[in-house]
Design an enzyme around this catalytic site. Structure first.
Site, PDB file in Angstrom:
ATOM      1  CB  SER A  50      -0.857   0.052   1.271  1.00 19.87           C
ATOM      2  OG  SER A  50      -1.698  -1.057   1.362  1.00 19.87           O
TER       3      SER A  50
ATOM      4  CG  HIS B 101      -2.178  -0.891  -4.441  1.00 12.86           C
ATOM      5  ND1 HIS B 101      -2.690   0.362  -4.219  1.00 12.86           N
ATOM      6  CD2 HIS B 101      -2.307  -1.549  -3.263  1.00 12.86           C
ATOM      7  CE1 HIS B 101      -3.112   0.452  -2.968  1.00 12.86           C
ATOM      8  NE2 HIS B 101      -2.901  -0.682  -2.370  1.00 12.86           N
TER       9      HIS B 101
ATOM     10  CG  ASN C   9      -3.433   3.560  -0.301  1.00  8.78           C
ATOM     11  OD1 ASN C   9      -4.663   3.581  -0.219  1.00  8.78           O
ATOM     12  ND2 ASN C   9      -2.745   2.449  -0.201  1.00  8.78           N
TER      13      ASN C   9
ATOM     14  CD  GLU D  42      -3.129   2.873  -7.162  1.00  2.59           C
ATOM     15  OE1 GLU D  42      -3.375   4.080  -7.184  1.00  2.59           O
ATOM     16  OE2 GLU D  42      -2.651   2.302  -6.155  1.00  2.59           O
TER      17      GLU D  42
HETATM   18  N1  CAA Z   1     -15.977 -10.311  -0.817  1.00  2.00           N
HETATM   19  C1  CAA Z   1     -16.712 -10.509  -1.924  1.00  2.00           C
HETATM   20  N2  CAA Z   1     -17.817  -9.774  -2.220  1.00  2.00           N
HETATM   21  C2  CAA Z   1     -18.178  -8.828  -1.327  1.00  2.00           C
HETATM   22  C3  CAA Z   1     -17.466  -8.589  -0.136  1.00  2.00           C
HETATM   23  C4  CAA Z   1     -16.310  -9.382   0.099  1.00  2.00           C
HETATM   24  N3  CAA Z   1     -15.545  -9.204   1.184  1.00  2.00           N
HETATM   25  N4  CAA Z   1     -18.090  -7.593   0.537  1.00  2.00           N
HETATM   26  C5  CAA Z   1     -19.139  -7.225  -0.203  1.00  2.00           C
HETATM   27  N5  CAA Z   1     -19.207  -7.957  -1.324  1.00  2.00           N
HETATM   28  C6  CAA Z   1     -20.189  -7.824  -2.421  1.00  2.00           C
HETATM   29  C7  CAA Z   1     -21.547  -8.301  -2.015  1.00  2.00           C
HETATM   30  O1  CAA Z   1     -21.691  -9.680  -2.294  1.00  2.00           O
HETATM   31  C8  CAA Z   1     -22.479  -7.442  -2.845  1.00  2.00           C
HETATM   32  O2  CAA Z   1     -22.608  -7.953  -4.157  1.00  2.00           O
HETATM   33  P1  CAA Z   1     -24.018  -7.771  -4.969  1.00  2.00           P
HETATM   34  O3  CAA Z   1     -24.280  -6.297  -4.999  1.00  2.00           O
HETATM   35  O4  CAA Z   1     -23.701  -8.364  -6.317  1.00  2.00           O
HETATM   36  O5  CAA Z   1     -25.019  -8.527  -4.175  1.00  2.00           O
HETATM   37  C9  CAA Z   1     -21.731  -6.129  -2.989  1.00  2.00           C
HETATM   38  O6  CAA Z   1     -20.359  -6.415  -2.708  1.00  2.00           O
HETATM   39  C10 CAA Z   1     -22.262  -5.123  -2.025  1.00  2.00           C
HETATM   40  O7  CAA Z   1     -22.175  -5.705  -0.727  1.00  2.00           O
HETATM   41  P2  CAA Z   1     -23.230  -5.521   0.432  1.00  2.00           P
HETATM   42  O8  CAA Z   1     -24.590  -5.272  -0.147  1.00  2.00           O
HETATM   43  O9  CAA Z   1     -23.057  -6.634   1.406  1.00  2.00           O
HETATM   44  O10 CAA Z   1     -22.721  -4.261   1.213  1.00  2.00           O
HETATM   45  P3  CAA Z   1     -22.420  -2.806   0.711  1.00  2.00           P
HETATM   46  O11 CAA Z   1     -23.383  -2.343  -0.317  1.00  2.00           O
HETATM   47  O12 CAA Z   1     -22.241  -2.043   1.957  1.00  2.00           O
HETATM   48  O13 CAA Z   1     -20.995  -2.927  -0.031  1.00  2.00           O
HETATM   49  C11 CAA Z   1     -18.665  -2.750  -0.024  1.00  2.00           C
HETATM   50  C12 CAA Z   1     -19.860  -3.405   0.605  1.00  2.00           C
HETATM   51  C13 CAA Z   1     -18.507  -3.202  -1.482  1.00  2.00           C
HETATM   52  C14 CAA Z   1     -17.451  -3.195   0.782  1.00  2.00           C
HETATM   53  C15 CAA Z   1     -18.876  -1.189   0.001  1.00  2.00           C
HETATM   54  O14 CAA Z   1     -19.212  -0.782   1.289  1.00  2.00           O
HETATM   55  C16 CAA Z   1     -17.656  -0.415  -0.438  1.00  2.00           C
HETATM   56  O15 CAA Z   1     -17.413  -0.243  -1.627  1.00  2.00           O
HETATM   57  N6  CAA Z   1     -16.903   0.107   0.536  1.00  2.00           N
HETATM   58  C17 CAA Z   1     -15.691   0.902   0.263  1.00  2.00           C
HETATM   59  C18 CAA Z   1     -14.547  -0.031  -0.028  1.00  2.00           C
HETATM   60  C19 CAA Z   1     -13.291   0.732  -0.301  1.00  2.00           C
HETATM   61  O16 CAA Z   1     -13.197   1.945  -0.287  1.00  2.00           O
HETATM   62  N7  CAA Z   1     -12.228  -0.035  -0.564  1.00  2.00           N
HETATM   63  C20 CAA Z   1     -10.885   0.512  -0.734  1.00  2.00           C
HETATM   64  C21 CAA Z   1     -10.135   0.354   0.558  1.00  2.00           C
HETATM   65  S1  CAA Z   1      -8.533   1.061   0.488  1.00  2.00           S
HETATM   66  C22 CAA Z   1      -7.588  -0.120  -0.239  1.00  2.00           C
HETATM   67  O17 CAA Z   1      -8.017  -1.203  -0.529  1.00  2.00           O
HETATM   68  C23 CAA Z   1      -6.156   0.247  -0.531  1.00  2.00           C
HETATM   69  C24 CAA Z   1      -5.140   0.081   0.521  1.00  2.00           C
HETATM   70  O18 CAA Z   1      -3.977  -0.091   0.170  1.00  2.00           O
HETATM   71  C25 CAA Z   1      -5.460   0.185   1.962  1.00  2.00           C
HETATM   72  P1  NAD Z   2      -3.445  -9.273   6.625  1.00  2.00           P
HETATM   73  O1  NAD Z   2      -2.837  -8.977   7.956  1.00  2.00           O
HETATM   74  O2  NAD Z   2      -4.897  -9.521   6.517  1.00  2.00           O
HETATM   75  O3  NAD Z   2      -2.703 -10.529   5.947  1.00  2.00           O
HETATM   76  C1  NAD Z   2      -1.315 -10.666   5.841  1.00  2.00           C
HETATM   77  C2  NAD Z   2      -1.032 -12.163   5.791  1.00  2.00           C
HETATM   78  O4  NAD Z   2       0.309 -12.372   5.374  1.00  2.00           O
HETATM   79  C3  NAD Z   2      -1.188 -12.843   7.158  1.00  2.00           C
HETATM   80  O5  NAD Z   2      -2.130 -13.901   7.024  1.00  2.00           O
HETATM   81  C4  NAD Z   2       0.222 -13.355   7.475  1.00  2.00           C
HETATM   82  O6  NAD Z   2       0.216 -14.600   8.143  1.00  2.00           O
HETATM   83  C5  NAD Z   2       0.811 -13.493   6.099  1.00  2.00           C
HETATM   84  N1  NAD Z   2       2.272 -13.429   6.064  1.00  2.00           N
HETATM   85  C6  NAD Z   2       3.099 -12.670   6.811  1.00  2.00           C
HETATM   86  N2  NAD Z   2       4.378 -12.892   6.455  1.00  2.00           N
HETATM   87  C7  NAD Z   2       4.348 -13.819   5.465  1.00  2.00           C
HETATM   88  C8  NAD Z   2       5.330 -14.451   4.683  1.00  2.00           C
HETATM   89  N3  NAD Z   2       6.630 -14.190   4.852  1.00  2.00           N
HETATM   90  N4  NAD Z   2       4.911 -15.338   3.736  1.00  2.00           N
HETATM   91  C9  NAD Z   2       3.610 -15.628   3.543  1.00  2.00           C
HETATM   92  N5  NAD Z   2       2.630 -15.051   4.269  1.00  2.00           N
HETATM   93  C10 NAD Z   2       2.998 -14.157   5.205  1.00  2.00           C
HETATM   94  O7  NAD Z   2      -2.998  -8.048   5.690  1.00  2.00           O
HETATM   95  P2  NAD Z   2      -3.694  -7.525   4.348  1.00  2.00           P
HETATM   96  O8  NAD Z   2      -4.670  -6.489   4.707  1.00  2.00           O
HETATM   97  O9  NAD Z   2      -4.060  -8.672   3.501  1.00  2.00           O
HETATM   98  O10 NAD Z   2      -2.448  -6.755   3.696  1.00  2.00           O
HETATM   99  C11 NAD Z   2      -1.449  -7.444   2.976  1.00  2.00           C
HETATM  100  C12 NAD Z   2      -0.727  -6.454   2.073  1.00  2.00           C
HETATM  101  O11 NAD Z   2      -1.673  -5.836   1.184  1.00  2.00           O
HETATM  102  C13 NAD Z   2      -0.025  -5.304   2.800  1.00  2.00           C
HETATM  103  O12 NAD Z   2       1.132  -4.965   2.091  1.00  2.00           O
HETATM  104  C14 NAD Z   2      -1.067  -4.191   2.731  1.00  2.00           C
HETATM  105  O13 NAD Z   2      -0.502  -2.912   2.853  1.00  2.00           O
HETATM  106  C15 NAD Z   2      -1.636  -4.423   1.349  1.00  2.00           C
HETATM  107  N6  NAD Z   2      -2.999  -3.910   1.103  1.00  2.00           N
HETATM  108  C16 NAD Z   2      -3.947  -3.970   2.097  1.00  2.00           C
HETATM  109  C17 NAD Z   2      -5.232  -3.506   1.833  1.00  2.00           C
HETATM  110  C18 NAD Z   2      -6.330  -3.544   2.872  1.00  2.00           C
HETATM  111  O14 NAD Z   2      -7.379  -2.913   2.675  1.00  2.00           O
HETATM  112  N7  NAD Z   2      -6.175  -4.259   3.974  1.00  2.00           N
HETATM  113  C19 NAD Z   2      -5.542  -3.013   0.552  1.00  2.00           C
HETATM  114  C20 NAD Z   2      -4.554  -3.002  -0.452  1.00  2.00           C
HETATM  115  C21 NAD Z   2      -3.267  -3.438  -0.146  1.00  2.00           C
END
Ligand code: CAA
Ligand code: NAD
Length: 282
Positions: free
Chosen positions: A119, A140, A190, A152
């Site tokens: 991330s 990503h 991000n 990405e």
């Molecule tokens: N796995 C698979 N499918 C899923 C799911 C999961 N974990 N969670 C939800 N879904 C599906 C559902 O089955 C549903 O599908 P249908 O519409 O076809 O029935 C759909 O997604 C919508 O789900 P829900 O009706 O249960 O719930 P919702 O409308 O609240 O949607 C959500 C859930 C899709 C998660 C929505 O809330 C959402 O888009 N949230 C924002 C997610 C977001 O911003 N993600 C980016 C995070 S940042 C990141 O990832 C980067 C990083 O590096 C940290």
């Molecule tokens: P998580 O904590 O849910 O899962 C990480 C997993 O990796 C754990 O199950 C751990 O046991 C395993 N692990 C640790 N060291 C390992 C190794 N050497 N070999 C194999 N497995 C190992 O974390 P996550 O949320 O899945 O995040 C994983 C990566 O994805 C991070 O780099 C995070 O920044 C990135 N990411 C996270 C998100 C998010 O929304 N959580 C979204 C995009 C990218």
């Protein structure tokens, strides 16, 4: 450079989703975890997600069977030797990622591509732990992976044009939409999303509103699918804390600095949905 076999490192929130979309797209997929317990937990999450897709009519029972047949779990690096692409989704820690890549670089066939789902770390730093810097990229994905369309694709100064083209083809082949991002910490999404999430915590710390009201405001006032605190719990507060520290270290801008409350919640083991408690209880 056809990608027929993918190895996924980590079967947590992201690794399990990445493995699911690869297997559904017809790719032979091997997921590696640290031990049998974590592997079982991760594969359980993956199977639940496939079952939900069948219940919702998004996947036929036959297609689920076929996808399950293409999925293999392992705790051994050797089982990844024949993969065409390795996608790493382990903990957001540079030492752990580099150590893992260096070990795999000796085992996985030379022509294979390596990709990180990091991330916030720079791909360049990770690539330098291997001898295949020209075949090393960022891929990503977004959470939840089966739902979120974007990937990405991040190239470094060292990535070859062939590797980048193969990555774009792969992303399209698994039904996702690629965008080209530069190798800057946080890439595109991000860089914009993380300061917003951290600012929500600071707003709460400053008494701007309750967790529930801040979430309700962004959902009903701006039509965001989730408010910032639900999203923080969903991403994982531990992961968000690691990301904030890495981005702050990189840019030295206070908007990336982890707020004290985030640190305390992580210290207290409140990681969000995955641990049963974060800003909300689950
Ligand atoms: N796995 C698979 N499918 C899923 C799911 C999961 N974990 N969670 C939800 N879904 C599906 C559902 O089955 C549903 O599908 P249908 O519409 O076809 O029935 C759909 O997604 C919508 O789900 P829900 O009706 O249960 O719930 P919702 O409308 O609240 O949607 C959500 C859930 C899709 C998660 C929505 O809330 C959402 O888009 N949230 C924002 C997610 C977001 O911003 N993600 C980016 C995070 S940042 C990141 O990832 C980067 C990083 O590096 C940290
Ligand atoms: P998580 O904590 O849910 O899962 C990480 C997993 O990796 C754990 O199950 C751990 O046991 C395993 N692990 C640790 N060291 C390992 C190794 N050497 N070999 C194999 N497995 C190992 O974390 P996550 O949320 O899945 O995040 C994983 C990566 O994805 C991070 O780099 C995070 O920044 C990135 N990411 C996270 C998100 C998010 O929304 N959580 C979204 C995009 C990218």
């Amino acid at each position: 450079m056809g990608i027929q076999r993918v190895g996924v490192l980590g079967c947590g929130l992201m690794g399990s989703g990445i493995a699911e979309v690869c297997a559904k797209a017809g790719i032979d997929t091997t997921v590696r975890e640290v031990n049998a317990e974590f592997l079982e937990k991760g594969m359980g999450r993956l199977e639940k997600s496939l079952a939900r897709a069948v219940e919702k009519g998004k996947l036929t029972a036959e297609d689920r069977e076929a996808a399950t047949g293409r999925l293999h779990g392992t705790i051994s690096d050797e089982d990844l030797a024949d993969c065409d692409l390795i996608i790493e989704a382990i903990v957001e820690n540079v030492e752990e990622k580099c150590r893992t890549y260096a070990a795999l670089d000796k085992i996985v066939k030379k022509e294979a591509l390596f990709a990180s789902n990091t991330s916030s770390l720079t791909i360049t730093e990770l690539a330098m732990s291997t001898g295949r810097t020209d075949r090393f990229l960022g891929l990503h994905f977004f959470n939840p992976v089966p739902v979120m369309k974007l990937v990405e694709v991040v190239r470094t100064l060292m990535s070859s044009d062939e590797a980048v083209a193969a990555a774009f083809d792969f992303v399209r082949a698994i039904g996702k939409e690629p965008v080209a991002a530069r190798d800057n910490s946080g890439f595109i999404v991000n860089r914009l999303l993380v300061p917003y999430l951290l600012d929500a915590i600071r707003a709460f710390e400053n008494g701007v509103g309750s967790v529930e009201d801040i979430d309700k405001s962004m959902q009903l006032g701006c039509a965001y699918p989730m408010g910032p605190f639900r999203l923080l719990d969903f991403v994982g507060l531990d992961t968000t804390y690691y990301i904030a520290n890495i981005m702050f270290e990189e840019y030295r801008e206070t908007r990336f600095a982890p707020p004290p409350l985030l640190k305390k919640m992580v210290m207290a083991g409140r990681f969000g949905r995955k641990s049963g408690r974060g800003f909300y209880e689950y």
